[in-house]
Design a protein around this motif. Structure first.
Motif, PDB file in Angstrom:
ATOM      1  N   ASP A  24       0.819  -1.219   0.000  1.00  0.00           N
ATOM      2  CA  ASP A  24       0.000   0.000   0.000  1.00  0.00           C
ATOM      3  C   ASP A  24       0.853   1.271   0.000  1.00  0.00           C
ATOM      4  O   ASP A  24       0.330   2.381  -0.045  1.00  0.00           O
ATOM      5  CB  ASP A  24      -0.982   0.013   1.176  1.00  0.00           C
ATOM      6  CG  ASP A  24      -0.300   0.021   2.537  1.00  0.00           C
ATOM      7  OD1 ASP A  24       0.943   0.118   2.597  1.00  0.00           O
ATOM      8  OD2 ASP A  24      -1.021  -0.069   3.546  1.00  0.00           O
ATOM      9  N   GLY A  25       2.177   1.118   0.076  1.00  0.00           N
ATOM     10  CA  GLY A  25       3.087   2.249  -0.004  1.00  0.00           C
ATOM     11  C   GLY A  25       3.176   3.113   1.248  1.00  0.00           C
ATOM     12  O   GLY A  25       3.796   4.170   1.227  1.00  0.00           O
ATOM     13  N   THR A  26       2.591   2.658   2.350  1.00  0.00           N
ATOM     14  CA  THR A  26       2.550   3.486   3.558  1.00  0.00           C
ATOM     15  C   THR A  26       3.871   3.531   4.317  1.00  0.00           C
ATOM     16  O   THR A  26       4.145   4.496   5.013  1.00  0.00           O
ATOM     17  CB  THR A  26       1.455   3.003   4.519  1.00  0.00           C
ATOM     18  OG1 THR A  26       1.691   1.627   4.832  1.00  0.00           O
ATOM     19  CG2 THR A  26       0.078   3.189   3.913  1.00  0.00           C
ATOM     20  N   ARG A  27       4.671   2.467   4.209  1.00  0.00           N
ATOM     21  CA  ARG A  27       5.931   2.416   4.928  1.00  0.00           C
ATOM     22  C   ARG A  27       6.768   1.259   4.399  1.00  0.00           C
ATOM     23  O   ARG A  27       6.306   0.449   3.598  1.00  0.00           O
ATOM     24  CB  ARG A  27       5.728   2.273   6.428  1.00  0.00           C
ATOM     25  CG  ARG A  27       5.042   0.995   6.838  1.00  0.00           C
ATOM     26  CD  ARG A  27       4.652   1.005   8.309  1.00  0.00           C
ATOM     27  NE  ARG A  27       3.859  -0.145   8.628  1.00  0.00           N
ATOM     28  CZ  ARG A  27       4.287  -1.170   9.367  1.00  0.00           C
ATOM     29  NH1 ARG A  27       5.495  -1.154   9.880  1.00  0.00           N
ATOM     30  NH2 ARG A  27       3.503  -2.188   9.617  1.00  0.00           N
ATOM     31  N   ALA A  28       7.991   1.203   4.890  1.00  0.00           N
ATOM     32  CA  ALA A  28       8.882   0.096   4.553  1.00  0.00           C
ATOM     33  C   ALA A  28       9.204  -0.674   5.828  1.00  0.00           C
ATOM     34  O   ALA A  28       9.141  -0.122   6.932  1.00  0.00           O
ATOM     35  CB  ALA A  28      10.152   0.615   3.914  1.00  0.00           C
ATOM     36  N   ILE A  29       9.532  -1.942   5.672  1.00  0.00           N
ATOM     37  CA  ILE A  29       9.896  -2.786   6.799  1.00  0.00           C
ATOM     38  C   ILE A  29      11.256  -3.432   6.525  1.00  0.00           C
ATOM     39  O   ILE A  29      11.701  -3.498   5.375  1.00  0.00           O
ATOM     40  CB  ILE A  29       8.841  -3.875   7.085  1.00  0.00           C
ATOM     41  CG1 ILE A  29       8.671  -4.802   5.877  1.00  0.00           C
ATOM     42  CG2 ILE A  29       7.511  -3.259   7.506  1.00  0.00           C
ATOM     43  CD1 ILE A  29       7.818  -6.034   6.142  1.00  0.00           C
ATOM     44  N   THR A  30      11.885  -3.908   7.582  1.00  0.00           N
ATOM     45  CA  THR A  30      13.125  -4.664   7.462  1.00  0.00           C
ATOM     46  C   THR A  30      12.784  -6.133   7.653  1.00  0.00           C
ATOM     47  O   THR A  30      12.162  -6.501   8.645  1.00  0.00           O
ATOM     48  CB  THR A  30      14.141  -4.227   8.536  1.00  0.00           C
ATOM     49  OG1 THR A  30      14.382  -2.827   8.398  1.00  0.00           O
ATOM     50  CG2 THR A  30      15.445  -4.998   8.401  1.00  0.00           C
ATOM     51  N   ILE A  31      13.187  -6.953   6.697  1.00  0.00           N
ATOM     52  CA  ILE A  31      12.993  -8.395   6.799  1.00  0.00           C
ATOM     53  C   ILE A  31      14.387  -8.994   6.976  1.00  0.00           C
ATOM     54  O   ILE A  31      15.255  -8.832   6.110  1.00  0.00           O
ATOM     55  CB  ILE A  31      12.290  -8.966   5.557  1.00  0.00           C
ATOM     56  CG1 ILE A  31      10.993  -8.197   5.273  1.00  0.00           C
ATOM     57  CG2 ILE A  31      12.002 -10.455   5.761  1.00  0.00           C
ATOM     58  CD1 ILE A  31      10.345  -8.546   3.943  1.00  0.00           C
ATOM     59  N   GLU A  32      14.576  -9.662   8.094  1.00  0.00           N
ATOM     60  CA  GLU A  32      15.890 -10.204   8.447  1.00  0.00           C
ATOM     61  C   GLU A  32      15.990 -11.687   8.106  1.00  0.00           C
ATOM     62  O   GLU A  32      14.981 -12.374   8.012  1.00  0.00           O
ATOM     63  CB  GLU A  32      16.138 -10.011   9.948  1.00  0.00           C
ATOM     64  CG  GLU A  32      16.098  -8.548  10.364  1.00  0.00           C
ATOM     65  CD  GLU A  32      16.126  -8.344  11.864  1.00  0.00           C
ATOM     66  OE1 GLU A  32      15.703  -9.251  12.617  1.00  0.00           O
ATOM     67  OE2 GLU A  32      16.563  -7.253  12.281  1.00  0.00           O
ATOM     68  N   GLN A  33      17.218 -12.139   7.927  1.00  0.00           N
ATOM     69  CA  GLN A  33      17.520 -13.551   7.682  1.00  0.00           C
ATOM     70  C   GLN A  33      16.853 -14.084   6.416  1.00  0.00           C
ATOM     71  O   GLN A  33      16.349 -15.203   6.383  1.00  0.00           O
ATOM     72  CB  GLN A  33      17.156 -14.397   8.900  1.00  0.00           C
ATOM     73  CG  GLN A  33      17.873 -13.985  10.155  1.00  0.00           C
ATOM     74  CD  GLN A  33      17.393 -14.741  11.371  1.00  0.00           C
ATOM     75  OE1 GLN A  33      16.816 -15.809  11.276  1.00  0.00           O
ATOM     76  NE2 GLN A  33      17.649 -14.180  12.546  1.00  0.00           N
TER      77      GLN A  33
END
Length: 90
Positions: A24-33
């Protein structure tokens, strides 16, 4: 396996962090591993297409408003889905 960027044969499977914008373009997240390929020659670190598709499909099928800003790849894939499949992927 060869590097998709430089063609070098010395590519290793590793785990890395990626930064992903929510659908939805509202934010970014960090995906680890996250499974990544790392080329020792050119230094590129990237995900194979099937991993990219898994992440994109999962983010399309879950309630992203409940996601923390950081989570592991395994945690992301374990989140229950609203739909059975991504109907936007043809």
């Amino acid at each position: 396996m060869r590097c998709e960027w430089c063609g070098e044969a010395e590519v290793t499977n590793e785990k890395g962090n990626v930064y992903w914008e929510l659908p939805d373009g509202t934010r970014a997240i960090t995906i680890e591993q996250v499974p990544v390929l790392n080329c020792k020659k050119c230094g590129m670190e990237y995900q194979e297409e099937n991993v990219i598709n898994e992440i994109e499909d999962q983010l399309m099928l879950i309630d992203t408003k409940k996601l923390n800003d950081r989570l592991t790849y395994e945690e992301l894939l374990k989140i229950p889905k609203f739909l059975k499949k991504n109907y936007f992927r043809f």
